[in-house]
Scaffold this active site. Structure first.
Site, short mmCIF file in Angstrom:
data_model
loop_
_atom_site.label_atom_id
_atom_site.label_comp_id
_atom_site.label_asym_id
_atom_site.label_seq_id
_atom_site.Cartn_x
_atom_site.Cartn_y
_atom_site.Cartn_z
N GLY A 48 20.90 28.98 -6.65
CA GLY A 48 21.64 29.37 -7.84
C GLY A 48 21.07 30.65 -8.39
O GLY A 48 20.35 31.37 -7.71
N VAL B 242 16.47 24.59 -5.12
CA VAL B 242 15.80 23.31 -5.38
C VAL B 242 15.46 22.63 -4.06
O VAL B 242 16.25 22.65 -3.13
CB VAL B 242 16.70 22.40 -6.23
N ASP C 62 22.57 27.20 -19.57
CA ASP C 62 23.21 27.21 -18.25
C ASP C 62 23.88 25.86 -18.02
O ASP C 62 23.63 25.19 -17.03
CB ASP C 62 22.16 27.52 -17.17
N GLY D 103 17.18 30.33 -8.53
CA GLY D 103 16.40 29.86 -7.41
C GLY D 103 16.90 28.56 -6.84
O GLY D 103 17.89 27.99 -7.28
N LYS E 160 11.87 23.22 -8.12
CA LYS E 160 12.71 24.41 -8.25
C LYS E 160 11.85 25.63 -8.07
O LYS E 160 10.86 25.81 -8.78
CB LYS E 160 13.36 24.42 -9.62
#
Ligand SMILES: *[C@@H]1O[C@H](CO)[C@@H](O)[C@H](O)[C@H]1NC(C)=O
Ligand SMILES: *[C@@H]1O[C@H](CO)[C@@H](O)[C@H](O)[C@H]1NC(C)=O
Ligand SMILES: *[C@@H]1O[C@H](CO)[C@@H](O)[C@H](O)[C@H]1NC(C)=O
Ligand SMILES: *[C@@H]1O[C@H](CO)[C@@H](O)[C@H](O)[C@H]1NC(C)=O
Ligand SMILES: *[C@@H]1O[C@H](CO)[C@@H](O)[C@H](O)[C@H]1NC(C)=O
Ligand SMILES: *[C@@H]1O[C@H](CO)[C@@H](O)[C@H](O)[C@H]1NC(C)=O
Ligand SMILES: *[C@@H]1O[C@H](CO)[C@@H](O)[C@H](O)[C@H]1NC(C)=O
Ligand SMILES: *[C@@H]1O[C@H](CO)[C@@H](O)[C@H](O)[C@H]1NC(C)=O
Ligand SMILES: *[C@@H]1O[C@H](CO)[C@@H](O)[C@H](O)[C@H]1NC(C)=O
Ligand SMILES: *[C@@H]1O[C@H](CO)[C@@H](O)[C@H](O)[C@H]1NC(C)=O
Length: 878
Positions: free
Chosen positions: A602, A607, A716, A605, A621
């Site tokens: 994303g 996961v 977010d 970064g 993450k």
């Protein structure tokens, strides 16, 4: 009969007369009255203008922001949370020179009427909510020298009219929504010193060819603005340039050849991330002022010659990495008096490292990995006392390591792997700061030096794939290694047992003569220490650690494990665990491979799901470390987030960070994310689960917004950031990452993530200040997903390929009932409740932020739905 034309003419005439009249009348008005009239149209919620009052005895020249010479000459009302209307009355101050309203909330078109201010030479409206286009009448601001409209929402083309603003010294239009091309009037700005058109992503323009006429120009900032085509050769006329930033555009062609010899005063020259190519211009460093030269990650090819760097006497940083340069790496560069950083990895440079590198007395960091440098390692390198990193893997280095190769007292990272170095590894005496030593895949012979055991912070030792013989020195047991790799040598004898115990990563295979626990050979006099002995020891250690963990849990809330300093790839790792997680950073990284990664990366970064030795799962993450926060700040911020205790918010178990990365460790949720569930295409959840999920998310957000101290914004909100446990209880993740990354880095990561645009509230385009309403908007989009069963972003490019918000708005607007947007998979018995949720969703996704409900209102409304009473009708307007 007057034609409409004459009518409007006479109208505007009378307008002009009227204006003239007001201006004349103005001289009759006193300065305090003018200020008070100006104030009367301004909203001042924090009451910063309280001194502006006709009841105080303070002289008006002493009012906030007012400066007088004899009459008022400047108004500086910056960063006072002001909004409202900028009244033209201020132009009655006939000697007003400066008007600075930067960093406020003025939400209006460019106030053209200020062109009536006859003496105004500075107008600063930077960082407001100014919108609309730049009208051609901007040309009326004839007296302006400094015009700053940056960081607003100004759109459209730059009109030709600006060409009449011939006195401009600073023109800053950066960070807006301008489009089109820069008009060919730039040549008129003969006084211009600063030109900033950066960060206008919708521009499509060539760099105007008459740029070369701006002989006073010192700064030209065009980065990230859709400039294409070649850099005009006329630019070499601009001898006064100090800062040139053309990075992240779409420029092509070659750099103008005389660029180096022209820019004598240059301090920054950044053309990175374009499509430039061709050979490197001669004389790039003839400018005496250049301190930083950054050309990395282009497609540059070509040759750098001694003469092109002849005069880089002030050069401190040279970054050429990740291009296609070839030819000899200029010898001169190695011995520049001020050079600190040389980065040229991943090119095709050839050449040698000269002994004269010893002259580079400021040199700190060299990375020349993955080139074709065929050289001995000079004795001179060991004389550079400031060097802390030298990495030259994947080259053609040969000959023996000079005995002083690690004599710099600050040396911490050495990577000579994948070369052709021969001879023995010298004893290392001086480099007490050495963290990482990689000599893998060379032709070393002889023994592993005992002195390695005296290096207190050595944590990463890779001597694999050489021809080393003898025993592994017992002295190495002194070290707290994270990685020990001596595989594929010809070592023999017993492996020191303390060295192995607790070592996160051990590689000793490929040495047929080694013996001891864990190897197929047991040692001749190896009395009763078979494999199980070791695992018992390890178990004992682990339970000790566990006990310690529980004890510290009992004593204080947080278990801090300041990890042994470890070096992996590029730096020192530090960790803070809030729960006893027994995994080393090394193991963590090893476990975070493609297989463990979940979902696409994303904005912030990727996961990874990692299985701990204890068979528990954690989610990690991995984010880039932008390093704009100190470790201390970072720790405080993560702690703030980790302290959140709410059933709808994922817990943070700890974090690790190095110079390059931050790992946030979360509890792992079995069912993955709501977003993935919806995106799979057969979203089958029953209504009661959907409602439960909606209420849970809303409660989580309401908790963040109102109950948790400090109040937090998620920033977010999207279905991918809602994780589900076995019972489909939702938990929010990835919240408040702005606090961890820092605002700037957060913004730029967010801006470059085009993936989930549809969760972004429309006002984010012009209002960079995050608000609760923006979270509410994102939540509304999730509700729409739940109620329609459609993924937020279109999954294919069929005719229906609009995001869920647009799709619903269209359907609701054109149809006679909103019922048809509901997920057909929902049973008809819950239709009424689903319609209620749809209404809430439409409110939450309202275009006007102030029309959106607060999250606690949303919780109440959803719970009301759940109570199965008839939903009261809400206003359906969006
Ligand atoms: C002060 O200003 C207020 C409103 O701006 C006005 O009503 C009042 O008459 C003024 N008082 C004086 C003393 O000028
Ligand atoms: C402004 O205030 C200062 C002290 O606060 C005073 O000395 C000065 O005379 C004032 N100026 C005017 C023009 O009233
Ligand atoms: C502006 O308003 C915000 C909250 O609305 C407040 O936190 C901030 O301190 C204010 N800034 C100034 C300069 O008054
Ligand atoms: C306008 O104000 C901003 C914010 O203080 C400042 O950074 C900028 O330099 C100013 N612009 C000019 C042209 O002075
Ligand atoms: C440039 O300035 C001259 C006046 O010196 C003016 O006549 C001309 O229109 C300007 N050019 C543009 C393109 O605005
Ligand atoms: C850059 O230019 C190339 C060729 O003109 C074009 O294909 C590409 O889309 C452009 N990229 C951007 C980001 O504008
Ligand atoms: C640069 O100059 C040195 C002598 O100062 C010379 O040995 C070397 O070959 C030259 N390198 C290039 C790339 O011209
Ligand atoms: C080495 O550099 C080349 C480009 O010169 C690049 O394609 C390659 O991936 C690099 N190799 C490694 C191991 O980084
Ligand atoms: C290792 O060294 C021995 C002699 O010391 C030599 O015979 C052998 O070829 C070397 N092996 C490699 C792989 O270099
Ligand atoms: C050393 O260089 C090799 C090859 O570039 C790389 O794979 C390895 O990760 C580096 N080691 C360290 C500790 O940076």
């Amino acid at each position: 009969m007057a034609s409409p034309c004459t009518l409007s003419l006479s109208l505007s005439l009378s307008l002009i007369i009227l204006l003239t009249f007001t201006i004349n009348a103005s001289s009759l008005t006193s300065e305090p009255d003018i200020l008070l009239t100006f104030k009367s149209t301004i909203d001042d919620p924090m009451n910063h203008l309280s001194s502006w009052s006709n009841t105080t005895t303070t002289h008006h020249c002493n009012w906030t922001g007012v400066t007088c010479t004899t009459t008022i000459s400047s108004l500086i009302l910056q960063n006072l949370n002001l909004s409202g209307e900028i009244s033209p009355s201020i132009c009655q101050l006939s000697n007003l020179i400066t008007l600075n309203l930067a960093d406020n909330f003025f939400n209006q078109p460019i106030p053209l009427h200020l062109s009536q201010c006859s003496s105004l030479n500075t107008l600063n409206l930077s960082n407001n909510l100014i919108w609309g286009t730049i009208p051609d009448q901007i040309s009326q601001f004839k007296s302006l020298k400094f015009l700053d409209l940056s960081k607003n929402h100004v759109e459209g083309k730059i009109p030709d009219g600006v060409g009449l603003l011939q006195n401009l010294q600073v023109l800053n239009l950066g960070n807006n929504l301008l489009s089109g091309s820069v008009p060919n009037v730039i040549g008129n700005f003969t006084e211009l010193v600063v030109l900033d058109v950066s960060l206008n992503p919708f521009m499509q323009s060539e760099i105007p060819s008459d740029i070369g006429k701006l002989l006073k120009l010192e700064q030209i900032l065009l980065q990230r603005s859709g400039f294409y085509g070649e850099i005009p050769t006329s630019i070499v006329e601009l001898k006064g340039l100090t800062i040139v930033d053309f990075s992240q555009n779409n420029l092509t062609g070659v750099l103008p050849s005389r660029i180096g010899s022209s820019f004598k005063k240059l301090t920054t020259f950044d053309v990175s991330q374009n499509n430039l190519f061709g050979s490197f211009p001669n004389g790039i460093c003839e400018s005496t002022g250049l301190t930083s030269l950054s050309l990395h990650t282009n497609n540059f090819e070509g040759i750098l010659t001694n003469s092109s760097v002849a005069n880089c006497l002030n050069l401190e940083r040279l970054e050429l990495q990740n291009n296609g340069f070839h030819g000899d790496f200029p010898n001169n560069l190695w011995s520049l008096p001020k050079i600190k950083v040389i980065r040229a990895e991943n090119n095709r440079f050839s050449g040698q490292i000269p002994d004269s590198v010893s002259v580079a007395s400021q040199l700190e960091q060299v990375q020349i990995d993955n080139n074709s440098i065929i050289s001995k390692i000079p004795h001179g390198l060991g004389l550079v006392r400031s060097l802390y990193r030298f990495s030259a893997s994947l080259n053609g280095l040969y000959g023996e390591l000079p005995p002083n190769f690690c004599d710099s007292p600050v040396m911490s990272i050495i990577n000579f792997s994948h070369n052709y170095i021969t001879g023995e590894i010298p004893e290392l005496k001086e480099c007490k700061k050495l963290v990482s030593l990689s000599l893998a895949d060379n032709n070393f012979i002889g023994r592993i030096p005992k002195s390695l055991g005296d290096l207190p912070v050595l944590t990463y030792l890779d001597l694999s794939h050489n021809n080393l013989t003898g025993e592994i020195p017992l002295e190495l047991e002194n070290l707290k290694l994270a990685l020990f790799n001596v595989s594929f040598n010809r070592l023999s004898g017993r492996v020191p047992s303390l060295l192995i115990a607790g070592l996160p990563a051990l590689y000793i295979q490929g040495n047929p003569d080694l013996c001891g626990p864990g190897l197929s050979n047991s040692c001749p006099k190896d009395d009763l220490k078979p494999r199980t002995g070791v695992s018992k020891l390890a178990c004992a250690l682990i339970s000790l650690a566990l006990l310690a963990g529980i004890l510290s849990l009992a004593f204080g809330f947080f278990v801090f494990r300041r990890s042994s300093i470890q070096n992996l790839e590029t730096g020192i790792w530090r960790s803070v665990f809030f729960y006893p997680i027994r995994i080393s950073e090394q193991d963590l990284i090893m476990a975070m491979d493609e297989k463990a990664s979940r979902g696409s990366s994303g904005a912030f970064g990727r996961v990874y799901i990692v299985n701990l030795p204890s068979n528990e799962l954690i989610a990690v993450k991995k984010m880039p470390n932008f390093r704009n926060q100190s470790f201390k700040t970072l720790k405080t911020e993560v702690k703030t987030l980790a302290k959140i205790r709410h059933k709808n918010i994922v817990r943070i178990l700890g974090f690790c960070h190095s110079d390059d990365s931050i790992f946030l460790i979360y509890e792992c949720m079995e069912k993955g994310s709501l977003g993935d569930l919806i995106n799979k295409g057969d979203f089958q959840l029953s209504w009661s689960f959907r409602l439960k999920i909606a209420i849970g998310i809303a409660q989580g957000l309401a908790y963040l917004h109102k109950d948790y101290v400090p109040h937090l914004l998620h920033r977010d909100v999207k279905s991918k950031n809602v994780l589900l446990d076995m019972e489909f209880n939702p938990k929010l993740t990835d919240l408040a990452l702005d606090r961890i990354l820092g605002e700037t880095a957060f913004q730029s990561s967010y801006d470059t993530n085009l993936g989930s645009l549809c969760y972004t509230a429309p006002e984010l385009g012009y209002n960079k200040k995050a608000t609760e309403q923006m979270d509410t908007y994102g939540f509304g989009v999730i509700l729409l997903e739940l109620v329609t069963g459609r993924a937020a972003e279109p999954m294919d490019s069929s005719e229906d390929s609009v995001d869920v918000v647009k799709w619903v708005r269209r359907k609701v607007n054109i149809s006679n009932g909103p019922g048809q947007v509901l997920d057909p998979k929902l049973s008809s018995s819950c239709k009424q409740e689903a319609l209620g949720m749809l209404e809430i969703a439409l409110h939450c996704t309202s275009v006007m932020p102030e029309k959106r409900p607060s999250m606690s209102e949303v919780v109440a409304a959803l719970q009301f739905l759940g109570s199965k009473t008839r939903v009261p009708s809400l206003d359906m307007s969006v």
